[in-house]
Design an enzyme around this catalytic site. Structure first.
Site, PDB file in Angstrom:
ATOM      1  N   HIS A 124       0.970  -1.141   0.094  1.00  0.00           N
ATOM      2  CA  HIS A 124      -0.134  -0.358  -0.171  1.00  0.00           C
ATOM      3  C   HIS A 124       0.947   1.392  -0.050  1.00  0.00           C
ATOM      4  O   HIS A 124       2.426   1.169   0.543  1.00  0.00           O
ATOM      5  CB  HIS A 124      -1.024  -0.298   1.417  1.00  0.00           C
ATOM      6  CG  HIS A 124      -2.033   1.201   1.834  1.00  0.00           C
ATOM      7  ND1 HIS A 124      -1.024   1.900   2.211  1.00  0.00           N
ATOM      8  CD2 HIS A 124      -3.547   0.601   1.143  1.00  0.00           C
ATOM      9  CE1 HIS A 124      -2.732   2.793   1.618  1.00  0.00           C
ATOM     10  NE2 HIS A 124      -3.478   2.033   1.166  1.00  0.00           N
ATOM     11  N   ASP A 202       3.032  -4.652   8.358  1.00  0.00           N
ATOM     12  CA  ASP A 202       2.136  -2.896   7.878  1.00  0.00           C
ATOM     13  C   ASP A 202       0.820  -4.065   8.369  1.00  0.00           C
ATOM     14  O   ASP A 202       0.617  -5.067   7.564  1.00  0.00           O
ATOM     15  CB  ASP A 202       1.831  -2.385   6.492  1.00  0.00           C
ATOM     16  CG  ASP A 202       0.390  -1.873   6.040  1.00  0.00           C
ATOM     17  OD1 ASP A 202      -0.507  -2.007   6.843  1.00  0.00           O
ATOM     18  OD2 ASP A 202       0.811  -1.741   5.331  1.00  0.00           O
ATOM     19  N   GLN A 205      -4.756  -4.155   7.341  1.00  0.00           N
ATOM     20  CA  GLN A 205      -5.224  -5.835   7.301  1.00  0.00           C
ATOM     21  C   GLN A 205      -5.544  -7.215   7.795  1.00  0.00           C
ATOM     22  O   GLN A 205      -6.103  -8.080   7.112  1.00  0.00           O
ATOM     23  CB  GLN A 205      -5.151  -6.168   5.515  1.00  0.00           C
ATOM     24  CG  GLN A 205      -5.329  -4.231   4.403  1.00  0.00           C
ATOM     25  CD  GLN A 205      -6.561  -3.864   4.378  1.00  0.00           C
ATOM     26  OE1 GLN A 205      -7.714  -5.348   5.118  1.00  0.00           O
ATOM     27  NE2 GLN A 205      -7.530  -3.136   3.937  1.00  0.00           N
ATOM     28  N   LYS A 228     -10.421   0.285  10.483  1.00  0.00           N
ATOM     29  CA  LYS A 228     -10.689  -1.416   9.362  1.00  0.00           C
ATOM     30  C   LYS A 228     -11.299  -2.130  10.666  1.00  0.00           C
ATOM     31  O   LYS A 228     -12.038  -3.627  10.393  1.00  0.00           O
ATOM     32  CB  LYS A 228      -8.967  -1.244   9.053  1.00  0.00           C
ATOM     33  CG  LYS A 228      -9.187  -0.576   7.846  1.00  0.00           C
ATOM     34  CD  LYS A 228      -7.810  -0.938   6.974  1.00  0.00           C
ATOM     35  CE  LYS A 228      -7.627   0.393   5.935  1.00  0.00           C
ATOM     36  NZ  LYS A 228      -8.242   0.334   4.817  1.00  0.00           N
ATOM     37  N   CYS A 367      -4.825   2.215  -3.519  1.00  0.00           N
ATOM     38  CA  CYS A 367      -3.849   2.914  -2.716  1.00  0.00           C
ATOM     39  C   CYS A 367      -2.230   1.990  -3.436  1.00  0.00           C
ATOM     40  O   CYS A 367      -1.820   1.552  -2.835  1.00  0.00           O
ATOM     41  CB  CYS A 367      -3.732   2.912  -1.815  1.00  0.00           C
ATOM     42  SG  CYS A 367      -5.202   4.334  -1.481  1.00  0.00           S
TER      43      CYS A 367
HETATM   44  N1  7TS Z   1      -1.691  -0.395   5.018  1.00  0.00           N
HETATM   45  C1  7TS Z   1      -3.131  -1.011   4.256  1.00  0.00           C
HETATM   46  C2  7TS Z   1      -2.794  -2.915   3.622  1.00  0.00           C
HETATM   47  C3  7TS Z   1      -4.080  -0.611   3.608  1.00  0.00           C
HETATM   48  O1  7TS Z   1      -4.540  -1.870   3.190  1.00  0.00           O
HETATM   49  C4  7TS Z   1      -4.294   0.990   4.380  1.00  0.00           C
HETATM   50  C5  7TS Z   1      -5.433   0.998   4.159  1.00  0.00           C
HETATM   51  C6  7TS Z   1      -3.698   0.767   4.470  1.00  0.00           C
HETATM   52  C7  7TS Z   1      -2.037   0.662   4.880  1.00  0.00           C
HETATM   53  C8  7TS Z   1      -3.531   3.055   4.925  1.00  0.00           C
HETATM   54  O2  7TS Z   1      -4.811   2.882   5.818  1.00  0.00           O
HETATM   55  P1  7TS Z   1      -4.769   3.850   6.916  1.00  0.00           P
HETATM   56  O3  7TS Z   1      -6.261   3.792   7.909  1.00  0.00           O
HETATM   57  O4  7TS Z   1      -4.210   4.660   7.368  1.00  0.00           O
HETATM   58  O5  7TS Z   1      -5.705   4.844   5.433  1.00  0.00           O
HETATM   59  N2  7TS Z   1      -6.641   0.303   2.892  1.00  0.00           N
HETATM   60  C9  7TS Z   1      -7.188   1.015   2.362  1.00  0.00           C
HETATM   61  C10 7TS Z   1      -8.360   0.294   1.070  1.00  0.00           C
HETATM   62  O6  7TS Z   1      -7.531  -0.975   1.077  1.00  0.00           O
HETATM   63  N3  7TS Z   1      -9.207   1.066   0.971  1.00  0.00           N
HETATM   64  O7  7TS Z   1      -8.838   2.036   0.973  1.00  0.00           O
HETATM   65  C11 7TS Z   1      -7.566   2.434   2.312  1.00  0.00           C
END
Ligand code: 7TS
Length: 411
Positions: A124, A202, A205, A228, A367
């Site tokens: 990501h 990371d 997910q 999430k 992303c």
């Molecule tokens: N890392 C992974 C693997 C992710 O899926 C996401 C967000 C992030 C980092 C960033 O997370 P945030 O809470 O800081 O935004 N992924 C997604 C997605 O798959 N669709 O929208 C956000």
């Protein structure tokens, strides 16, 4: 079914609505952000109705109540991921902020020309862009682990990079947000440590879907987001081994993160406060605590089993659709998502038509632009992502919706 899904669905008020006339919501976009159960919404309301004040500052009843709630939530998160010490749990805003904290604090202090950081092509942007920004300044090298044909991480390539030497950090997603690939982080951490590098995970997910035990994984730093995993937006976690966090300089300066300030300079507070400058997301921390209680009450093993069952079912049903290409690896290395393209329709058109049927999915590069453009050589995919409140009937609706797309485009 190991979870009573109908009972679970009753906990999520937002799910019970029609988003278009006669079209009940089918929410298949939880990888972007999950919905919130009544228990979390109630915890936020209770906090604001009864306990709000600033933390760690006042000696009055409300400030103590707020501080207590904020710190109790930290204990819950510590237990949830089995961290050894409560000081190892740092509140941030989200995974992105946790990754930036790691790069700007650990990275800035430890990386220079000649050093190597290993990432992968499935990352990501949150685990790509911060490293690229610092590399442009410091001149260290980033190596990207490629994928195997089966859409899993190429472990031979990773081992070869480690053998080349000078690797200071291996920073990888635990679960891909596009393919659902589950990377063997425990094995990777052992290999990285053998090569003298730290391991950064990371977990954005991973934590929502499976039991994550940071001590068992033996990762050094690990990031995830509250929103999430049934928690509120605006709260994320950075886990770090105490010795590593202790050696890291602060990321932001201001109130709460100091021990002593003079006009000539300052000294830092102890962990975890060294990394929590300013008034934190107090209600959101209380909310992530409530989310952890909720998920633990259902049992992460049960949530994981339900997710596996849904994803197997979805992949089997989608694979029946003529011309559809799936971008997920074979079991058992997958989690939570079904990502696909159709030859006749663009990803955004598919998502729009599905939306007209009440089905919420995400379309685009999610992303993960390098994965789409430089690995798969496609501009975009459509992604359905599943969580504990989704059912096989909703997967059937998705499949019916995709047939509708095909009909519209093949006229
Ligand atoms: N890392 C992974 C693997 C992710 O899926 C996401 C967000 C992030 C980092 C960033 O997370 P945030 O809470 O800081 O935004 N992924 C997604 C997605 O798959 N669709 O929208 C956000």
């Amino acid at each position: 079914m190991t979870l009573d899904i109908q009972a679970v669905r009753q906990d999520f008020p937002i799910l019970h609505q029609e988003v278009h006339p006669g079209k009940p919501l089918v929410f298949l976009d939880s990888a972007a952000s999950s919905q919130k159960p009544r228990q979390v919404i109630d915890a936020l309301e209770y906090y604001y109705t009864h306990s709000h004040a600033n933390v760690h500052r006042g000696l009055h009843v409300l400030s103590e109540a707020a501080t207590d709630a904020y710190e109790k939530a930290r204990d819950k998160v510590q237990k949830f991921i089995n961290a050894a010490h409560r000081e190892e749990i740092i509140y941030t805003r989200n995974t992105t902020e946790s990754m930036n904290l790691i790069v700007q604090s650990w990275g800035r202090a430890n990386l220079s020309q000649g050093d190597v950081v290993i990432l992968s092509v499935m990352e990501h942007h949150a685990n790509l862009v911060p490293w690229q920004m610092l590399a442009a300044e410091k001149g260290f090298t980033i190596r990207y682990v490629p994928l195997c044909d089966d859409k899993t991480l190429n472990m031979d390539a990773l081992k070869a990079f480690l053998r080349e030497g000078n690797v200071k950090a291996v920073s990888l997603t635990h679960v891909s947000n596009v393919m659902g690939t589950v990377n063997p982080l425990k094995e990777i951490a052992a290999l990285a440590h053998e090569a003298g590098a730290i391991t950064i995970g990371d977990g954005a997910q991973a934590v929502p879907h499976m039991k994550v035990d940071v001590q068992d994984l033996d990762v050094d730093l690990y990031a995830f987001s509250g929103h999430k995993m049934c928690g509120p937006t605006g709260i994320g976690i950075l886990y770090g081994k105490q010795a590593i966090l202790d050696a890291m300089p602060p990321f932001m300066g201001g109130g709460d993160m100091i021990s002593r300030v003079t006009l000539n300079g300052s000294t830092w507070n102890e962990l975890p406060y060294k990394f929590e400058a300013g008034t934190p997301a107090i209600a959101e921390a209380v909310g992530i605590g409530a989310a952890v209680d909720y998920l633990s009450g259902l049992g992460m093993e049960n949530i994981h089993a339900h997710g596996q069952e849904l994803v197997e079912y979805a992949h089997d049903r989608l694979a029946e659709i003529p011309g559809l290409t799936l971008y997920n690896p074979d079991a058992p290395y997958r989690s939570g998502v079904a990502t696909f393209t159709l030859p006749e329709a663009h990803a955004h058109d598919i998502a729009q038509i599905l939306d007209s049927e009440g089905i919420a999915v995400r379309a685009g590069h999610h992303c993960a632009m390098p994965l789409h453009k430089e690995h798969f050589h496609i501009p975009a995919t459509t992604r359905a992502s599943f969580y504990l409140y989704n059912t096989t009937e909703e997967v059937d609706k998705l499949v019916d919706g995709i047939y509708k797309v095909k009909k519209l485009f093949n006229r």
